[in-house]
Design a protein around this motif. Structure first.
Motif, PDB file in Angstrom:
ATOM      1  N   PRO A  43       0.791  -1.229   0.000  1.00 60.42           N
ATOM      2  CA  PRO A  43       0.000   0.000   0.000  1.00 60.42           C
ATOM      3  C   PRO A  43       0.829   1.288   0.000  1.00 60.42           C
ATOM      4  CG  PRO A  43      -1.011  -1.591   1.455  1.00 60.42           C
ATOM      5  CD  PRO A  43       0.315  -2.170   1.037  1.00 60.42           C
ATOM      6  N   VAL A  44       1.936   1.311   0.725  1.00 63.26           N
ATOM      7  CA  VAL A  44       2.771   2.517   0.732  1.00 63.26           C
ATOM      8  C   VAL A  44       3.442   2.686  -0.631  1.00 63.26           C
ATOM      9  CG1 VAL A  44       4.759   3.664   1.785  1.00 63.26           C
ATOM     10  CG2 VAL A  44       3.111   2.466   3.232  1.00 63.26           C
ATOM     11  N   VAL A  65       4.243  12.619  -0.195  1.00 64.50           N
ATOM     12  CA  VAL A  65       4.257  11.370   0.575  1.00 64.50           C
ATOM     13  C   VAL A  65       4.683  11.641   2.016  1.00 64.50           C
ATOM     14  CG1 VAL A  65       5.332   9.092   0.785  1.00 64.50           C
ATOM     15  CG2 VAL A  65       4.597   9.925  -1.463  1.00 64.50           C
ATOM     16  N   ALA A  66       5.693  12.472   2.208  1.00 62.55           N
ATOM     17  CA  ALA A  66       6.155  12.803   3.561  1.00 62.55           C
ATOM     18  C   ALA A  66       5.038  13.452   4.363  1.00 62.55           C
ATOM     19  CB  ALA A  66       7.376  13.719   3.502  1.00 62.55           C
ATOM     20  N   ASP A  67       4.285  14.354   3.739  1.00 62.04           N
ATOM     21  CA  ASP A  67       3.153  14.995   4.418  1.00 62.04           C
ATOM     22  C   ASP A  67       2.055  13.984   4.730  1.00 62.04           C
ATOM     23  OD1 ASP A  67       4.407  17.468   4.343  1.00 62.04           O
ATOM     24  OD2 ASP A  67       3.226  18.216   2.647  1.00 62.04           O
ATOM     25  N   ARG A  68       1.726  13.136   3.767  1.00 61.79           N
ATOM     26  CA  ARG A  68       0.648  12.161   3.946  1.00 61.79           C
ATOM     27  C   ARG A  68       0.921  11.212   5.104  1.00 61.79           C
ATOM     28  NH1 ARG A  68      -1.850   7.996  -0.567  1.00 61.79           N
ATOM     29  NH2 ARG A  68      -3.140   6.839   0.880  1.00 61.79           N
ATOM     30  N   TYR A  69       2.186  10.764   5.237  1.00 57.39           N
ATOM     31  CA  TYR A  69       2.526   9.784   6.260  1.00 57.39           C
ATOM     32  C   TYR A  69       3.249  10.382   7.458  1.00 57.39           C
ATOM     33  CZ  TYR A  69       1.045   6.238   2.961  1.00 57.39           C
ATOM     34  OH  TYR A  69       0.293   5.462   2.109  1.00 57.39           O
ATOM     35  N   SER A  70       3.360  11.717   7.507  1.00 60.42           N
ATOM     36  CA  SER A  70       4.071  12.413   8.597  1.00 60.42           C
ATOM     37  C   SER A  70       5.434  11.771   8.835  1.00 60.42           C
ATOM     38  CB  SER A  70       3.238  12.396   9.880  1.00 60.42           C
ATOM     39  OG  SER A  70       2.012  13.039   9.670  1.00 60.42           O
ATOM     40  N   GLU A  71       6.154  11.591   7.747  1.00 62.27           N
ATOM     41  CA  GLU A  71       7.453  10.922   7.789  1.00 62.27           C
ATOM     42  C   GLU A  71       8.555  11.920   7.446  1.00 62.27           C
ATOM     43  OE1 GLU A  71       9.947   8.569   8.757  1.00 62.27           O
ATOM     44  OE2 GLU A  71       8.189   7.310   8.470  1.00 62.27           O
ATOM     45  N   ASP A  72       9.756  11.633   7.910  1.00 67.48           N
ATOM     46  CA  ASP A  72      10.924  12.449   7.614  1.00 67.48           C
ATOM     47  C   ASP A  72      11.149  12.457   6.098  1.00 67.48           C
ATOM     48  OD1 ASP A  72      13.435  13.580   7.289  1.00 67.48           O
ATOM     49  OD2 ASP A  72      14.444  12.225   8.682  1.00 67.48           O
ATOM     50  N   PRO A  73      11.192  13.641   5.475  1.00 67.61           N
ATOM     51  CA  PRO A  73      11.394  13.713   4.028  1.00 67.61           C
ATOM     52  C   PRO A  73      12.670  13.013   3.552  1.00 67.61           C
ATOM     53  CG  PRO A  73      10.660  15.837   4.846  1.00 67.61           C
ATOM     54  CD  PRO A  73      10.925  14.964   6.048  1.00 67.61           C
ATOM     55  N   ALA A  74      13.715  12.992   4.354  1.00 64.80           N
ATOM     56  CA  ALA A  74      14.956  12.321   3.956  1.00 64.80           C
ATOM     57  C   ALA A  74      14.745  10.813   3.819  1.00 64.80           C
ATOM     58  CB  ALA A  74      16.071  12.617   4.953  1.00 64.80           C
ATOM     59  N   VAL A  75      13.932  10.243   4.695  1.00 61.03           N
ATOM     60  CA  VAL A  75      13.624   8.813   4.628  1.00 61.03           C
ATOM     61  C   VAL A  75      12.767   8.531   3.397  1.00 61.03           C
ATOM     62  CG1 VAL A  75      12.399   6.918   5.775  1.00 61.03           C
ATOM     63  CG2 VAL A  75      13.829   8.482   7.109  1.00 61.03           C
ATOM     64  N   VAL A  76      11.770   9.374   3.184  1.00 60.14           N
ATOM     65  CA  VAL A  76      10.899   9.211   2.019  1.00 60.14           C
ATOM     66  C   VAL A  76      11.705   9.361   0.736  1.00 60.14           C
ATOM     67  CG1 VAL A  76       8.912  10.156   0.776  1.00 60.14           C
ATOM     68  CG2 VAL A  76       8.834   9.959   3.266  1.00 60.14           C
ATOM     69  N   GLU A  77      12.613  10.330   0.720  1.00 57.67           N
ATOM     70  CA  GLU A  77      13.432  10.539  -0.475  1.00 57.67           C
ATOM     71  C   GLU A  77      14.223   9.291  -0.829  1.00 57.67           C
ATOM     72  OE1 GLU A  77      17.430  12.942  -1.508  1.00 57.67           O
ATOM     73  OE2 GLU A  77      15.747  14.217  -0.886  1.00 57.67           O
ATOM     74  N   ALA A  78      14.883   8.703   0.139  1.00 58.13           N
ATOM     75  CA  ALA A  78      15.678   7.497  -0.119  1.00 58.13           C
ATOM     76  C   ALA A  78      14.795   6.366  -0.649  1.00 58.13           C
ATOM     77  CB  ALA A  78      16.407   7.064   1.145  1.00 58.13           C
TER      78      ALA A  78
END
Length: 102
Positions: A43-44, A65-78
């Motif tokens: 799903p992600v 995606v970072a906003d949607r999942y409240s995740e660190d943008p650096a993690v999402v970027e990788a």
């Protein structure tokens, strides 16, 4: 297809015409009509695919995606760069170029 990190961040990626996809609750399935191969995303991964396909750039998709999942943008970027590279290598996404006149 290998694209440098910065070029990939600024690229506009889309699903090519020979790839169809369908999202389900537990996964997103992509079918390459040229090869007959299908690929599944959790799903992600499916949400990442939709963000990339809808955004004007991979960089913008990372923010979404970072906003949607409240995740660190650096993690999402990788994670998103790895997904995009994999999809490009499999012919499941393509770089779209736009002219300055559009």
């Amino acid at each position: 297809m290998t694209i440098e990190r910065d070029d990939l961040l600024d690229a506009c990626l889309r699903l090519p015409g020979h790839v169809v996809h369908r999202s389900f609750i537990a996964e997103t399935v992509l079918l390459n009509l040229q090869t007959g191969n299908y690929h599944g995303l959790n799903p992600v991964g499916g949400a990442m695919l939709e963000a990339v396909n809808d955004a004007p750039s991979v960089r913008e998709a990372i923010e979404r995606v970072a906003d949607r999942y409240s995740e660190d943008p650096a993690v999402v970027e990788a994670d998103l760069l790895a997904l995009c590279s994999s999809l490009l290598d499999r012919g499941l996404m393509e770089v779209v170029t736009t002219s300055a006149d559009e």
